[in-house]
Design an enzyme around this catalytic site. Structure first.
Site, PDB file in Angstrom:
ATOM      1  N   VAL A 147     -14.482  49.915  36.690  1.00  0.00           N
ATOM      2  CA  VAL A 147     -13.770  50.254  37.923  1.00  0.00           C
ATOM      3  C   VAL A 147     -14.718  50.348  39.124  1.00  0.00           C
ATOM      4  O   VAL A 147     -14.361  50.000  40.252  1.00  0.00           O
ATOM      5  CB  VAL A 147     -13.019  51.607  37.720  1.00  0.00           C
ATOM      6  N   ARG A 163       4.341  71.284  27.933  1.00  0.00           N
ATOM      7  CA  ARG A 163       5.305  72.398  27.957  1.00  0.00           C
ATOM      8  C   ARG A 163       4.722  73.631  27.282  1.00  0.00           C
ATOM      9  O   ARG A 163       4.884  74.743  27.716  1.00  0.00           O
ATOM     10  CB  ARG A 163       6.573  71.993  27.179  1.00  0.00           C
ATOM     11  N   ILE A 219       2.682  45.075  24.804  1.00  0.00           N
ATOM     12  CA  ILE A 219       2.797  43.656  25.192  1.00  0.00           C
ATOM     13  C   ILE A 219       2.710  43.529  26.711  1.00  0.00           C
ATOM     14  O   ILE A 219       3.502  44.145  27.425  1.00  0.00           O
ATOM     15  CB  ILE A 219       4.145  43.056  24.721  1.00  0.00           C
ATOM     16  N   VAL A 238       8.070  48.695  29.201  1.00  0.00           N
ATOM     17  CA  VAL A 238       8.802  47.667  28.455  1.00  0.00           C
ATOM     18  C   VAL A 238       7.872  47.074  27.406  1.00  0.00           C
ATOM     19  O   VAL A 238       6.815  46.531  27.721  1.00  0.00           O
ATOM     20  CB  VAL A 238       9.313  46.534  29.379  1.00  0.00           C
ATOM     21  N   GLU A 294       3.577  49.054  33.256  1.00  0.00           N
ATOM     22  CA  GLU A 294       3.439  48.054  32.181  1.00  0.00           C
ATOM     23  C   GLU A 294       3.936  48.590  30.832  1.00  0.00           C
ATOM     24  O   GLU A 294       4.513  47.856  30.023  1.00  0.00           O
ATOM     25  CB  GLU A 294       1.970  47.634  32.073  1.00  0.00           C
ATOM     26  N   LYS A 345      15.381  48.430  29.106  1.00  0.00           N
ATOM     27  CA  LYS A 345      14.241  47.522  29.239  1.00  0.00           C
ATOM     28  C   LYS A 345      14.647  46.209  29.911  1.00  0.00           C
ATOM     29  O   LYS A 345      13.911  45.675  30.750  1.00  0.00           O
ATOM     30  CB  LYS A 345      13.614  47.271  27.869  1.00  0.00           C
TER      31      LYS A 345
HETATM   32  P1  NDP Z   1       6.405  62.876  23.279  1.00  0.00           P
HETATM   33  O1  NDP Z   1       7.693  63.613  23.141  1.00  0.00           O
HETATM   34  O2  NDP Z   1       5.581  62.652  22.089  1.00  0.00           O
HETATM   35  O3  NDP Z   1       5.490  63.657  24.336  1.00  0.00           O
HETATM   36  C1  NDP Z   1       5.976  64.201  25.531  1.00  0.00           C
HETATM   37  C2  NDP Z   1       4.876  65.043  26.164  1.00  0.00           C
HETATM   38  O4  NDP Z   1       5.315  65.470  27.448  1.00  0.00           O
HETATM   39  C3  NDP Z   1       4.555  66.313  25.359  1.00  0.00           C
HETATM   40  O5  NDP Z   1       3.174  66.595  25.387  1.00  0.00           O
HETATM   41  C4  NDP Z   1       5.318  67.411  26.121  1.00  0.00           C
HETATM   42  O6  NDP Z   1       4.700  68.676  26.058  1.00  0.00           O
HETATM   43  C5  NDP Z   1       5.242  66.898  27.542  1.00  0.00           C
HETATM   44  N1  NDP Z   1       6.369  67.345  28.329  1.00  0.00           N
HETATM   45  C6  NDP Z   1       7.681  67.038  28.152  1.00  0.00           C
HETATM   46  N2  NDP Z   1       8.432  67.657  29.080  1.00  0.00           N
HETATM   47  C7  NDP Z   1       7.579  68.368  29.850  1.00  0.00           C
HETATM   48  C8  NDP Z   1       7.752  69.230  30.955  1.00  0.00           C
HETATM   49  N3  NDP Z   1       8.953  69.495  31.453  1.00  0.00           N
HETATM   50  N4  NDP Z   1       6.644  69.786  31.498  1.00  0.00           N
HETATM   51  C9  NDP Z   1       5.414  69.551  30.996  1.00  0.00           C
HETATM   52  N5  NDP Z   1       5.188  68.732  29.934  1.00  0.00           N
HETATM   53  C10 NDP Z   1       6.272  68.165  29.374  1.00  0.00           C
HETATM   54  O7  NDP Z   1       6.754  61.517  24.030  1.00  0.00           O
HETATM   55  P2  NDP Z   1       6.001  60.105  23.883  1.00  0.00           P
HETATM   56  O8  NDP Z   1       4.557  60.295  24.098  1.00  0.00           O
HETATM   57  O9  NDP Z   1       6.470  59.415  22.669  1.00  0.00           O
HETATM   58  O10 NDP Z   1       6.639  59.291  25.108  1.00  0.00           O
HETATM   59  C11 NDP Z   1       6.249  59.531  26.428  1.00  0.00           C
HETATM   60  C12 NDP Z   1       6.858  58.475  27.338  1.00  0.00           C
HETATM   61  O11 NDP Z   1       6.388  57.190  26.950  1.00  0.00           O
HETATM   62  C13 NDP Z   1       8.382  58.398  27.309  1.00  0.00           C
HETATM   63  O12 NDP Z   1       8.864  58.094  28.589  1.00  0.00           O
HETATM   64  C14 NDP Z   1       8.650  57.223  26.355  1.00  0.00           C
HETATM   65  O13 NDP Z   1       9.880  56.584  26.600  1.00  0.00           O
HETATM   66  C15 NDP Z   1       7.494  56.327  26.718  1.00  0.00           C
HETATM   67  N6  NDP Z   1       7.145  55.371  25.666  1.00  0.00           N
HETATM   68  C16 NDP Z   1       6.837  55.842  24.421  1.00  0.00           C
HETATM   69  C17 NDP Z   1       6.520  54.952  23.412  1.00  0.00           C
HETATM   70  C18 NDP Z   1       6.143  55.420  22.058  1.00  0.00           C
HETATM   71  O14 NDP Z   1       5.879  54.588  21.187  1.00  0.00           O
HETATM   72  N7  NDP Z   1       6.076  56.716  21.815  1.00  0.00           N
HETATM   73  C19 NDP Z   1       6.534  53.485  23.661  1.00  0.00           C
HETATM   74  C20 NDP Z   1       6.788  53.111  25.022  1.00  0.00           C
HETATM   75  C21 NDP Z   1       7.117  54.032  25.976  1.00  0.00           C
HETATM   76  P3  NDP Z   1       4.552  69.487  24.668  1.00  0.00           P
HETATM   77  O15 NDP Z   1       3.556  68.693  23.868  1.00  0.00           O
HETATM   78  O16 NDP Z   1       4.039  70.831  25.052  1.00  0.00           O
HETATM   79  O17 NDP Z   1       5.926  69.490  24.073  1.00  0.00           O
HETATM   80  N1  HSE Z   2      12.746  53.325  20.380  1.00  0.00           N
HETATM   81  C1  HSE Z   2      11.921  52.298  20.924  1.00  0.00           C
HETATM   82  C2  HSE Z   2      11.916  51.131  19.944  1.00  0.00           C
HETATM   83  C3  HSE Z   2      10.506  52.817  21.159  1.00  0.00           C
HETATM   84  O1  HSE Z   2      12.435  51.231  18.829  1.00  0.00           O
HETATM   85  O2  HSE Z   2      11.431  50.057  20.307  1.00  0.00           O
HETATM   86  C4  HSE Z   2       9.729  52.017  22.154  1.00  0.00           C
HETATM   87  O3  HSE Z   2      10.312  51.976  23.416  1.00  0.00           O
END
Ligand code: NDP
Ligand code: HSE
Length: 437
Positions: free
Chosen positions: A36, A48, A137, A133, A130, A206
């Site tokens: 960077v 949370r 990828i 969706v 990125e 998506k």
């Molecule tokens: P998780 O549920 O595993 O993690 C969510 C995190 O956000 C946790 O650490 C939680 O805190 C924190 N959090 C939630 N609400 C709050 C709040 N109000 N204030 C502060 N912290 C908060 O979700 P994922 O990591 O699986 O997914 C995250 C995002 O990425 C989503 O939008 C999902 O759609 C997207 N995504 C996920 C994929 C996947 O494979 N998992 C693939 C592609 C996109 P705490 O740990 O304390 O509960």
């Molecule tokens: N629920 C989603 C899937 C996770 O099955 O592809 C990734 O967005």
């Protein structure tokens, strides 16, 4: 040589994705700084529950429950908390405070992208997405940058990994939908609310994002036609296999020209469909994703890989982070996605596709002619007909498997309606669209 001041990175969320983003950011600190031209300093991670179980790579002292205070001093905010609120408000606040924002939140973007992009544009910041969706990828950047000088004609993708896993297990092992869903649940593939996957909501979000970007217009999630996989039967899967097809949950978008039925616009839709087994998307197995893009000058392109997973999604987030950080170092305003085309999203009746229809009919003289007449009345041309006979002795019935040529979806719907009220048809056992022929 690193001359620029350290860039302050705020991370919202430390779950599956956030935990991996933090780990990679800390482990690869020096390499990222060299790429960077500035250090990327992780200033805090909003969660949370401060006492929740975390990856040991996450420094406890960075955790906070005060996301609002955290974003106010950040140069770049990474939102991987998910959900609509407070993610939406926090992203707005971060942009208005002059930070660039990276999000993986497809649900938020599919519902509120216009508002968030408008805020970003007003203040000259940029919203990167990125990871939203198909996770690992690269598909947003190719559409936004690599194909920016071309015209996208159509996108057809397998963008939901869990339903692809379920359909693949039904196809390869002959499992029922329920048994395949149990496996997908045990493997952690399904969302907390499985309806989001199996009823096509996740794929609809998506394709709304991809369609908006590809056709430079705003595609409202509520206008995306959506059918899930819950009514797909092992019999349909077996019949597809026998006939050289496989059933996939497809997310499709394309531009439709003006015709006698109405103005030009964009179609965005999600439905299970038959695709020929030799089509590139047919080879997408297990929980993998792929996006097949047809562009006027580039021709056919396919993007394939993992559509979910903590480190896979974190890879896409970090790619955005490097882009955002480089922009800070080099300077200049963020680049907005153009919605200049301002096209309506058209109803499913405007698309042209073909159907495969399985019927049980009486095995009597004149039945085939009657069925053929229904297709002809609605101007739908029959391409193939296969007949098999059951119950030869008592109450003989014939099974018909009818493949159509391409026709307007409205005409195909009218055919199905007419068949269902015809006296010669005992039952319609399957109606499914065919794509990729
Ligand atoms: P998780 O549920 O595993 O993690 C969510 C995190 O956000 C946790 O650490 C939680 O805190 C924190 N959090 C939630 N609400 C709050 C709040 N109000 N204030 C502060 N912290 C908060 O979700 P994922 O990591 O699986 O997914 C995250 C995002 O990425 C989503 O939008 C999902 O759609 C997207 N995504 C996920 C994929 C996947 O494979 N998992 C693939 C592609 C996109 P705490 O740990 O304390 O509960
Ligand atoms: N629920 C989603 C899937 C996770 O099955 O592809 C990734 O967005």
């Amino acid at each position: 040589m690193i001359e620029y001041r350290p860039l302050r990175i705020a991370l919202l969320g430390a779950g599956s994705v956030g935990g991996q983003v933090a780990r990679l950011l800390l482990e690869n600190k020096n390499e990222l700084a060299a790429r960077v031209g500035a250090e990327l300093e992780l200033i805090g991670i909003a969660v949370r529950d401060l006492n929740g179980k975390r990856d040991s790579a996450i420094p406890r002292e960075l955790l906070t429950t005060d996301a609002e205070a955290l974003i106010m001093t950040a140069d770049i905010v990474i939102e991987v908390m998910g959900g609509i609120e407070p993610a939406r408000t926090l992203i707005r606040q971060a942009l208005l405070a002059g930070a660039d924002v990276i999000t993986a939140n497809k649900a938020l973007l599919a519902n509120h992208s216009t508002e968030l992009f408008d805020v970003a544009e007003q203040v000259g910041a940029q919203l990167y997405y990125e990871a939203a969706v198909a996770a690992a990828i690269p598909i947003i950047r190719p559409l936004r940058e690599s194909l920016a000088g071309d015209k996208v004609i159509r996108i057809m993708g397998i963008v939901n990994g869990s339903t692809n896993y379920i359909l693949d297990r039904m196809d390869s092992e002959g499992l029922s939908l329920e048994a395949a869903m149990v496996e997908a649940t045990d493997l952690g593939y399904l969302e907390a609310d499985p309806k989001l996957d199996v009823e096509g909501y996740d794929a609809a979000q998506k394709i709304a994002i991809l369609a908006s970007l590809a056709f430079h217009t705003e595609v409202d999630l509520n206008s995306v036609h959506r059918e899930g996989i819950t009514s797909i039967t092992p019999a349909q899967i077996a019949s597809a296999r026998e006939n050289g097809y496989v059933i996939k949950l497809l997310a499709v978008c394309e531009k439709i020209e003006a015709d006698e039925d109405g103005e030009a616009g964009v179609s965005a839709r999600v439905y299970p469909a038959l695709i020929p087994r030799e089509h590139p998307l047919a080879s997408v197995r297990k929980a993998f994703n792929a996006v097949f893009v047809e562009a006027e000058a580039a021709g056919e392109l396919m993007f394939y890989g993992a559509g979910a997973g903590g480190s896979q999604t974190a890879s896409a987030v970090l790619g955005d982070l490097v882009s955002a950080a480089k922009r800070h170092v080099i300077g200049g305003p963020g680049l907005a996605d153009s919605a200049h085309a301002d096209l309506p999203t058209l109803p499913i009746s405007r698309i042209t596709t073909s159907y495969q229809i399985a019927l049980e009919v009486k095995d009597q003289p004149g039945v085939l002619a009657e069925v053929a007449n229904i297709f002809a009345t609605h101007n739908v041309s029959v391409e193939t007909v296969e007949q098999s006979i059951a119950n030869k002795r008592q109450n003989p019935t014939a099974q018909l498997l009818i493949g159509t040529h391409d026709a307007k979806d409205s005409a195909l719907t009218a055919v199905v309606q007419a068949l269902s009220s015809s006296k010669v048809v005992d039952s319609i056992t399957s109606v499914i669209r065919v794509e990729g022929n």
